[in-house]
Motif scaffolding. Structure first.
Motif, PDB file in Angstrom:
ATOM      1  N   ARG A  59       6.236  -4.322  -9.330  1.00 37.52           N
ATOM      2  CA  ARG A  59       7.712  -4.303  -9.847  1.00 37.52           C
ATOM      3  C   ARG A  59       8.657  -4.137  -8.976  1.00 37.52           C
ATOM      4  N   GLU A  60       8.788  -3.381  -8.157  1.00 37.20           N
ATOM      5  CA  GLU A  60       9.354  -3.072  -6.828  1.00 37.20           C
ATOM      6  C   GLU A  60       9.648  -4.016  -5.932  1.00 37.20           C
ATOM      7  N   ALA A 118       4.733   5.212  -5.551  1.00 33.03           N
ATOM      8  CA  ALA A 118       4.813   4.902  -6.997  1.00 33.03           C
ATOM      9  C   ALA A 118       3.905   5.711  -7.843  1.00 33.03           C
ATOM     10  N   GLY A 119       2.831   5.554  -7.411  1.00 32.41           N
ATOM     11  CA  GLY A 119       1.711   6.136  -8.157  1.00 32.41           C
ATOM     12  C   GLY A 119       0.861   5.113  -9.058  1.00 32.41           C
ATOM     13  N   SER A 120       1.343   3.810  -8.648  1.00 33.30           N
ATOM     14  CA  SER A 120       0.540   2.874  -9.226  1.00 33.30           C
ATOM     15  C   SER A 120       0.862   1.421  -8.705  1.00 33.30           C
ATOM     16  N   VAL A 180      -1.483  -9.784  -8.688  1.00 30.61           N
ATOM     17  CA  VAL A 180      -1.303 -10.097  -7.574  1.00 30.61           C
ATOM     18  C   VAL A 180      -1.265  -8.827  -6.266  1.00 30.61           C
ATOM     19  N   GLY A 181      -0.797  -7.642  -7.079  1.00 30.74           N
ATOM     20  CA  GLY A 181      -0.926  -6.674  -6.465  1.00 30.74           C
ATOM     21  C   GLY A 181      -2.501  -6.172  -5.914  1.00 30.74           C
ATOM     22  N   SER A 182      -3.304  -6.170  -6.866  1.00 28.90           N
ATOM     23  CA  SER A 182      -4.493  -5.516  -7.026  1.00 28.90           C
ATOM     24  C   SER A 182      -5.244  -6.668  -6.101  1.00 28.90           C
ATOM     25  N   LYS A 183      -5.110  -8.027  -6.019  1.00 29.21           N
ATOM     26  CA  LYS A 183      -5.545  -8.885  -5.185  1.00 29.21           C
ATOM     27  C   LYS A 183      -5.199  -8.711  -3.580  1.00 29.21           C
ATOM     28  N   PHE A 234       1.090  -1.190  -0.098  1.00 27.33           N
ATOM     29  CA  PHE A 234       0.008  -0.023   0.015  1.00 27.33           C
ATOM     30  C   PHE A 234       1.018   1.363   0.232  1.00 27.33           C
ATOM     31  N   VAL A 235       1.906   1.265   0.962  1.00 31.50           N
ATOM     32  CA  VAL A 235       2.726   2.516   0.927  1.00 31.50           C
ATOM     33  C   VAL A 235       3.403   2.618  -0.255  1.00 31.50           C
TER      34      VAL A 235
END
Length: 318
Positions: free
Chosen positions: A24-25, A16-18, A32-35, A10-11
């Protein structure tokens, strides 16, 4: 650990703005990030981000949660860095930026002492009264008046601050002491501007809660104009006019009498003195050590102890 991992996602997404850039970081796909972000919002019972194909925007609840997450994750990173420091020698470059006055008077001597304690560390100190972009220009930390308005940055408060109006005894002997804001129109004022001008507006706020009047803006004039705070400081010491400075920049001169505070019942714009740094997952041990050294420098200092002396309450006229 899922909760902490989701918190870091979340942070990083805010910084990063997205979600895709944060993924990627941190090493996973946008899906997976959205989930995981959805899982975090479901667990908290609130929406943290307004998401579109182009940008992310914090909700009110998200802004509050983001602020707390930064503190929690920084504490965890501090603990990890302390353990890491015991396993590796501290070395490398620390890039620091500060205002000219603060750098020369405080951060410069501190950097020299820091390098003596850590011979494998190099400190590069950049002094500028202009606002520097830490991320774009590659700085590790900055000492600033006021907190960050950039979500990519975190802040550590060093102490309170206020702007004071002052002049040298020689100037006051020659021109007299202003007794009210209206009197400033009859004085030479040293202007800190980027563009040559003989006029400026100074904003003052009452320091006594009992004063009925609110903030005031006063038109002032002067023949000495500079965009460098230290030059304005030198002109004031030379008896050439009234100057407004951060109290941290003039505390020594106020203590020894080379400058005199004027109209103490009125304060200039106030904002805390802070140390700001990139809000990334792990700062190098050398950077965290330097940040801690700066914080210790200001803890309980005599500057901070006298930074906001109380204003005597005004007596009511009978």
């Amino acid at each position: 650990m899922n909760e902490l991992d989701d918190m870091r996602l979340f942070v990083r997404a805010v910084a990063a703005g997205s979600l895709s850039a944060a993924g990627r970081e941190l090493g996973f796909s946008p899906a997976v990030g959205s989930k995981r972000l959805t899982r975090l919002e479901t667990r908290l019972g609130v929406r943290l981000l307004q998401r579109s194909s182009r940008r992310l925007a914090l909700t009110d609840e998200g802004a509050l949660y983001h602020e707390r997450c930064q503190v929690i994750l920084a504490d965890i990173d501090d603990a990890e860095a302390e353990l890491a420091q015991g396993r590796q020698q501290v070395r490398g470059l620390v890039r620091v930026t500060a205002t000219v006055a603060m750098g020369r008077r405080c951060i410069g001597p501190l950097a020299a002492e820091f390098m003596r304690r850590h011979p494998e560390v190099t400190v590069q100190l950049s002094l500028s009264d202009s606002l520097v972009d830490l991320i774009e220009d590659g700085f590790d930390c900055a000492i600033r008046i006021g907190g960050p308005q950039d979500s990519r940055l975190a802040a550590r408060t060093l102490g309170p601050n206020r702007r004071v109006l002052c002049a040298s005894p020689a100037y006051l002997k020659q021109r007299g002491r202003p007794r009210s804001l209206e009197d400033l129109a009859d004085h030479d004022c040293i202007l800190q501007e980027r563009i040559a001008t003989r006029r400026s507006e100074w904003r003052f706020e009452p320091r006594d809660a009992g004063v009925a009047a609110g903030a005031r803006t006063v038109d002032v004039t002067g023949r000495l104009v500079t965009d460098n705070g230290e030059q304005a400081h030198d002109w004031a010491l030379a008896g050439l006019g009234l100057v407004r400075r951060s109290v941290w920049d003039v505390v020594e001169e106020l203590d020894d009498g080379r400058l005199v505070e004027l109209l103490p019942e009125w304060a200039g714009n106030s904002a805390p003195l802070q140390l700001v740094f990139p809000s990334r997952r792990l700062l190098p041990p050398r950077t965290r050590l330097f940040i801690d050294a700066v914080a210790r420098k200001f803890e309980g200092s005599r500057d901070q102890a006298r930074i906001l002396p109380p204003v005597a309450p005004r007596r009511k006229r009978r």
